[in-house]
Design an enzyme around this catalytic site. Structure first.
Site, short mmCIF file in Angstrom:
data_model
loop_
_atom_site.label_atom_id
_atom_site.label_comp_id
_atom_site.label_asym_id
_atom_site.label_seq_id
_atom_site.Cartn_x
_atom_site.Cartn_y
_atom_site.Cartn_z
N ARG A 133 0.83 -1.21 0.00
CA ARG A 133 0.00 0.00 0.00
C ARG A 133 0.86 1.26 0.00
O ARG A 133 0.58 2.20 -0.75
CB ARG A 133 -0.94 0.01 1.21
CG ARG A 133 -2.00 -1.06 1.15
CD ARG A 133 -2.79 -1.14 2.43
NE ARG A 133 -1.90 -1.48 3.52
CZ ARG A 133 -2.14 -1.22 4.79
NH1 ARG A 133 -3.24 -0.61 5.16
NH2 ARG A 133 -1.28 -1.58 5.73
N ASN A 170 -5.99 -2.54 1.77
CA ASN A 170 -6.05 -3.99 1.90
C ASN A 170 -7.50 -4.42 1.89
O ASN A 170 -8.39 -3.66 2.29
CB ASN A 170 -5.41 -4.45 3.22
CG ASN A 170 -3.90 -4.41 3.20
OD1 ASN A 170 -3.28 -4.37 2.14
ND2 ASN A 170 -3.30 -4.44 4.36
#
Length: 99
Positions: A21, A39
């Site tokens: 991320r 996520n």
């Protein structure tokens, strides 16, 4: 006025716990894109990015590799209409990806 295109990508494989991320956020910002990365509870990473088509294509290619410890097994890309995005950031974990 033409709206800037957006893409939605679901990335599967060993993509959580490897800074996916954060490196996606940095790459997207460097490309001048806005949107988010998060996520998903099923182990995937989901990305919504908006910007110039060439920059979207470049981010999509990068998502096929990800950061050094990631092992990307699959990517699914769709086009979406996006509005109101002002920066690219990491979003909270989702129970399920966008449909």
């Amino acid at each position: 006025m033409t709206k800037t295109p957006a893409m939605h990508v679901l990335v599967e494989g060993h993509v959580q716990g490897v800074a996916f991320r954060w490196t996606t956020r940095d790459r997207a910002r460097a490309l001048g894109l806005v949107g988010w990365v998060r996520n998903v509870a099923n182990g995937a990473v989901e990305v919504l990015a908006q910007g110039e088509p060439e920059a979207l294509d470049e981010l999509y290619e990068w998502l096929g590799e990800g950061p050094p410890h990631a092992q990307v097994e699959a990517r699914q890309r769709t086009t979406r209409a996006a509005e109101g995005l002002s920066e690219f950031d990491v979003a909270p974990t989702a129970r399920a990806p966008l449909s």
